[in-house]
Design a protein around this motif. Structure first.
Motif, short mmCIF file in Angstrom:
data_model
loop_
_atom_site.label_atom_id
_atom_site.label_comp_id
_atom_site.label_asym_id
_atom_site.label_seq_id
_atom_site.Cartn_x
_atom_site.Cartn_y
_atom_site.Cartn_z
N UNK A 169 0.84 -1.19 0.00
CA UNK A 169 0.00 0.00 0.00
C UNK A 169 0.88 1.24 0.00
N UNK A 170 0.70 2.06 -1.02
CA UNK A 170 1.44 3.31 -1.17
C UNK A 170 0.49 4.34 -1.75
N UNK A 171 0.62 5.57 -1.34
CA UNK A 171 -0.22 6.64 -1.89
C UNK A 171 -1.70 6.28 -1.80
N UNK A 172 -2.08 5.61 -0.72
CA UNK A 172 -3.46 5.23 -0.44
C UNK A 172 -4.02 4.22 -1.46
N UNK A 206 5.16 -5.29 -10.21
CA UNK A 206 3.80 -4.96 -9.79
C UNK A 206 2.74 -5.44 -10.78
N UNK A 207 1.62 -5.88 -10.24
CA UNK A 207 0.47 -6.27 -11.05
C UNK A 207 -0.35 -5.02 -11.31
N UNK A 208 -0.34 -4.54 -12.55
CA UNK A 208 -1.00 -3.28 -12.91
C UNK A 208 -2.28 -3.49 -13.70
N UNK A 209 -2.40 -4.64 -14.38
CA UNK A 209 -3.60 -4.98 -15.14
C UNK A 209 -3.48 -6.43 -15.56
N UNK A 210 -4.61 -7.01 -15.97
CA UNK A 210 -4.61 -8.38 -16.46
C UNK A 210 -4.57 -9.41 -15.35
N UNK A 211 -4.41 -10.66 -15.75
CA UNK A 211 -4.36 -11.80 -14.84
C UNK A 211 -2.93 -12.29 -14.73
N UNK A 212 -2.38 -12.27 -13.54
CA UNK A 212 -0.96 -12.59 -13.35
C UNK A 212 -0.63 -14.01 -13.80
N UNK A 213 0.37 -14.13 -14.66
CA UNK A 213 0.83 -15.43 -15.13
C UNK A 213 0.05 -16.01 -16.28
N UNK A 214 -1.00 -15.32 -16.72
CA UNK A 214 -1.90 -15.88 -17.73
C UNK A 214 -1.36 -15.73 -19.14
N UNK A 215 -1.86 -16.60 -20.00
CA UNK A 215 -1.61 -16.51 -21.44
C UNK A 215 -2.98 -16.28 -22.08
N UNK A 223 0.64 15.39 -23.25
CA UNK A 223 1.87 15.31 -22.46
C UNK A 223 1.63 15.48 -20.96
N UNK A 224 0.93 14.51 -20.40
CA UNK A 224 0.73 14.42 -18.97
C UNK A 224 1.12 13.01 -18.52
N UNK A 225 1.69 12.90 -17.32
CA UNK A 225 2.07 11.58 -16.82
C UNK A 225 0.84 10.82 -16.33
N UNK A 226 0.85 9.52 -16.52
CA UNK A 226 -0.22 8.70 -15.96
C UNK A 226 -0.17 8.76 -14.44
N UNK A 227 -1.32 8.91 -13.78
CA UNK A 227 -1.34 9.01 -12.31
C UNK A 227 -0.66 7.84 -11.60
N UNK A 228 -0.67 6.65 -12.20
CA UNK A 228 -0.06 5.49 -11.54
C UNK A 228 1.44 5.67 -11.33
N UNK A 229 2.07 6.58 -12.07
CA UNK A 229 3.52 6.78 -11.90
C UNK A 229 3.86 7.32 -10.51
N UNK A 230 2.92 8.00 -9.88
CA UNK A 230 3.16 8.46 -8.50
C UNK A 230 3.33 7.25 -7.58
N UNK A 231 2.47 6.25 -7.74
CA UNK A 231 2.57 5.03 -6.95
C UNK A 231 3.88 4.30 -7.26
N UNK A 232 4.26 4.25 -8.52
CA UNK A 232 5.47 3.56 -8.91
C UNK A 232 6.72 4.25 -8.39
N UNK A 266 9.54 2.60 -5.94
CA UNK A 266 10.99 2.68 -6.12
C UNK A 266 11.68 3.10 -4.82
N UNK A 267 11.11 4.07 -4.13
CA UNK A 267 11.69 4.51 -2.86
C UNK A 267 11.64 3.39 -1.83
#
Length: 279
Positions: free
Chosen positions: A21-24, A68-77, A106-115, A119-120
């Protein structure tokens, strides 16, 4: 690394799944290895067996992988239809800016704040001089925005594809881009970037825009289309992507002398050099 098929579901049993959990916001992150941290951000349509294979290569090179799992089903084909559904959901998600014209250019995706917060956190947990990151396709641009986090030292952009509706769009605000350029110059850092020449989703205009914005700090590699794997492609890539695209995953040819394998090795060497891992 144990040989396993990339053409069937990957249980990811050699990764430790954690809810972070980061950035709520809470996300599942698959972690493996030891040494300095490298964040591996998945391409569409999720953490596929090909993405997991690349993450294992990073792990085996002496790093702690945070995937990180950002979308989709982890490990799936996934099938082509399932993959398209993942893309469509991500395109309308508030976390991503898939289209420049919908929310302004030219705006950053909001998820980059969480990423950046990830990193920190990873740097604090793993130590070392800093952290590396690679984004691919839908996440390809994110590693550059993550340079706003001081711990990030080694950004790699693999076929950065957003925004979809502006081939020269950079998915980062002008103010953030200027801040990243200053940091690259001040700390003598660089950005590695990869694409296939005929990629329909990451075109020459985007790399030209990066080169104009970042100057010699932007190190571009453009691979010929004939270097892409064309056999036994998963349905999503065969039927939907239908273009040389995924440099270090689906379209990589795991054979000595292949340009895609050389790209993988260059990326691993880049992480090692910046993060202080001996050969």
């Amino acid at each position: 690394m144990t040989d396993r098929s990339v053409n069937e579901h990957d249980p990811l049993e050699d990764f430790q799944p954690r809810s972070i959990t980061l950035c709520e916001a809470s996300k599942r992150v698959h972690i493996a290895g030891s040494g300095p941290a490298v964040i591996v951000m998945t391409e569409m349509p999720g953490i596929s067996p090909h993405v997991a294979r690349f993450a294992r290569w990073v792990r085996d090179a002496g790093f702690t992988v945070y995937m990180p799992s950002l979308f989709g089903s982890d490990g799936a084909l996934p099938s082509a239809e399932e993959g398209l559904e993942v893309v469509q959901r991500a395109c309308v998600s508030a976390e991503f800016r898939a289209f420049a014209n919908r929310k302004g250019p030219n705006q950053s995706s909001p998820v980059t704040r969480w990423l950046r917060a990830l990193a920190a956190l990873a740097h604090g947990e793993c130590g070392g001089p800093g952290v590396g990151a690679i984004g691919m396709c839908f996440t390809g641009n994110f590693a550059l925005t993550m340079m706003l986090e001081p711990a990030m030292l080694a950004p790699v952009l693999s076929q950065p594809s957003l925004p979809f509706d502006d081939p020269a769009g950079l998915e980062i605000s002008p103010e953030e881009l200027s801040a990243v350029r200053r940091r690259l110059d001040d700390e003598d850092l660089s950005v590695l970037a990869y694409r296939f020449e005929g990629d329909r989703y990451c075109r020459a205009e985007r790399f030209a825009a990066y080169a104009q914005a970042l100057g010699p700090r932007f190190v571009a590699r453009v691979l010929p289309d004939e270097a892409a794997n064309t056999t036994s492609l998963p349905p999503f890539f065969d039927q939907v992507v239908n273009s040389p695209h995924s440099v270090v995953t689906t379209h990589l040819i795991d054979e000595a002398g292949q340009p895609t394998l050389a790209a993988r090795d260059e990326i691993l060497a880049f992480f090692a050099s910046r993060l202080g891992v001996a050969d």
